[in-house]
Scaffold this motif. Structure first.
Motif, PDB file in Angstrom:
ATOM      1  N   VAL A  84       0.813  -1.209   0.000  1.00  0.00           N
ATOM      2  CA  VAL A  84       0.000   0.000   0.000  1.00  0.00           C
ATOM      3  C   VAL A  84       0.853   1.268   0.000  1.00  0.00           C
ATOM      4  CG1 VAL A  84      -1.676   1.341   1.337  1.00  0.00           C
ATOM      5  CG2 VAL A  84      -1.964  -1.123   1.088  1.00  0.00           C
ATOM      6  N   TYR A  85       2.008   1.222   0.653  1.00  0.00           N
ATOM      7  CA  TYR A  85       2.825   2.437   0.777  1.00  0.00           C
ATOM      8  C   TYR A  85       3.200   3.052  -0.575  1.00  0.00           C
ATOM      9  CZ  TYR A  85       6.776   5.489   1.605  1.00  0.00           C
ATOM     10  OH  TYR A  85       7.623   6.569   1.598  1.00  0.00           O
ATOM     11  N   PRO A  86       3.662   2.266  -1.566  1.00  0.00           N
ATOM     12  CA  PRO A  86       3.996   2.908  -2.854  1.00  0.00           C
ATOM     13  C   PRO A  86       2.824   3.644  -3.477  1.00  0.00           C
ATOM     14  CG  PRO A  86       4.901   0.693  -2.755  1.00  0.00           C
ATOM     15  CD  PRO A  86       4.001   0.832  -1.577  1.00  0.00           C
ATOM     16  N   MET A  87       1.614   3.092  -3.339  1.00  0.00           N
ATOM     17  CA  MET A  87       0.446   3.754  -3.916  1.00  0.00           C
ATOM     18  C   MET A  87       0.158   5.070  -3.203  1.00  0.00           C
ATOM     19  SD  MET A  87      -1.946   0.354  -4.307  1.00  0.00           S
ATOM     20  CE  MET A  87      -3.295   1.302  -4.989  1.00  0.00           C
TER      21      MET A  87
ATOM     22  N   SER B 249       1.635  17.230  -4.480  1.00  0.00           N
ATOM     23  CA  SER B 249       2.541  18.054  -3.695  1.00  0.00           C
ATOM     24  C   SER B 249       3.311  19.007  -4.598  1.00  0.00           C
ATOM     25  CB  SER B 249       3.528  17.174  -2.912  1.00  0.00           C
ATOM     26  OG  SER B 249       2.856  16.301  -2.031  1.00  0.00           O
ATOM     27  N   GLU B 250       3.954  19.989  -3.973  1.00  0.00           N
ATOM     28  CA  GLU B 250       4.820  20.902  -4.730  1.00  0.00           C
ATOM     29  C   GLU B 250       5.997  20.138  -5.306  1.00  0.00           C
ATOM     30  OE1 GLU B 250       4.824  23.914  -5.689  1.00  0.00           O
ATOM     31  OE2 GLU B 250       3.120  24.826  -4.649  1.00  0.00           O
TER      32      GLU B 250
ATOM     33  N   LEU C 237       5.227  10.325   3.072  1.00  0.00           N
ATOM     34  CA  LEU C 237       3.941   9.645   3.153  1.00  0.00           C
ATOM     35  C   LEU C 237       2.801  10.585   2.822  1.00  0.00           C
ATOM     36  CD1 LEU C 237       2.358   7.081   3.807  1.00  0.00           C
ATOM     37  CD2 LEU C 237       2.295   7.820   6.206  1.00  0.00           C
ATOM     38  N   TRP C 238       2.716  11.688   3.546  1.00  0.00           N
ATOM     39  CA  TRP C 238       1.635  12.639   3.336  1.00  0.00           C
ATOM     40  C   TRP C 238       2.090  13.756   2.398  1.00  0.00           C
ATOM     41  CZ3 TRP C 238      -2.210  10.010   4.887  1.00  0.00           C
ATOM     42  CH2 TRP C 238      -2.151   9.250   6.056  1.00  0.00           C
TER      43      TRP C 238
END
Length: 286
Positions: free
Chosen positions: A28-31, A40-41, A52-53
């Motif tokens: 799940v982390y890669p997605m 994101s910038e 992550l965020w």
């Protein structure tokens, strides 16, 4: 009465739960990271601050991708390549697998051996390209669809499934006046939804992600699929908005990944239920 579990059993269950949690995180982390990076910038992503965020929320990357007509042209190309290829693959595979499932077919063993031979040996890239070229299929949809129309592995899977179907159903349909084609269309295929859905999903995913055939057989940019556009951004470093503008290149990569994978992620949950074979239970009662 509740059965008391041993210490070894509890340790084993705890280890399995821990292992499953680790696997879920790894998958799940890669997605999550790709989606967070896409909104994101660009500077935050390049500097490695996005772990992550998302940081400094912005939809600039999606705006640049969505408002590019080349992306939608390639998107449409990918959709039609996938739909046509999947449909024709299911038709051709079923048409070949059904007679091969009949033991009375003359030359059945020879045909199966010839099909199995292709699992070990193939004509190669250059002979295949020359055949496609001589047939005048270059820069057409058929150059993408026809060379890989039938997978031998899928053929054997479907043939085995057809062999497992009760012959009593086909005999009953024949007595009622159905011909061979009617038996296939009205009896066999409706009962073969699990294998058709499974092979169809695998074929669609492979075609959706395919780019090598397009590189070989397509020279017209208007025929390029979405994966060629994605490849140009990820590997070749091309900018879909034009040369010189690199201010959103990193986030555009992740935005393209999200756009390219979203349809498959949406389709899969509706196909998953057909993976469990069990539709024949109760189909025939002695």
């Amino acid at each position: 009465m509740k059965i008391r579990e041993s210490l070894a059993s509890r340790i084993f269950d705890a280890f399995n739960i821990f292992l499953m949690i680790v696997l879920v995180i790894v998958m799940v982390y890669p997605m999550i990271y790709v989606f967070s990076a896409s909104i994101s910038e660009n500077a935050m992503v390049v500097s490695g601050q996005v772990l992550l965020w998302p940081k400094s929320l912005t939809l600039a990357a999606y705006e640049r991708v969505v408002f590019n007509p080349d992306v939608w042209i390639s998107y449409w190309n990918t959709i039609r390549y996938t739909v046509v290829h999947t449909f024709l693959t299911l038709v051709a595979t079923a048409a070949m697998a059904y007679p091969l499932a009949k033991k009375w077919l003359p030359g059945r063993r020879t045909i199966l051996l010839m099909a199995a031979f292709t699992l070990l040996f193939s004509g190669g890239l250059i002979p295949t390209f020359l055949v496609v070229q001589k047939l005048g299929l270059l820069n057409t949809i058929w150059a993408i669809v026809l060379p890989s129309l039938i997978s031998t592995w899928h053929l054997f899977i479907m043939r085995t499934f057809f062999e497992a179907l009760p012959e009593e159903l086909e005999d009953a349909a024949t007595i009622d006046g159905c011909g061979t084609i009617q038996v296939l269309l009205r009896i066999v295929l409706p009962l073969s939804t699990p294998v058709l859905a499974t092979i169809g999903l695998y074929t669609a995913v492979n075609q959706w992600n395919a780019f090598f055939d397009a590189l070989i057989y397509l020279n017209d940019r208007s025929m390029y699929p979405l994966q060629i556009m994605l490849r140009n951004i990820l590997i070749a470093g091309a900018n879909v908005q034009g040369e010189g503008d690199m201010s959103h290149m990193e986030t555009m990569k992740y935005a393209m990944i999200i756009i390219a994978t979203l349809p498959i992620l949406c389709v899969y949950p509706f196909i998953q239920k057909y993976f469990i074979q069990g539709s024949m239970i109760g189909g025939v009662k002695g």
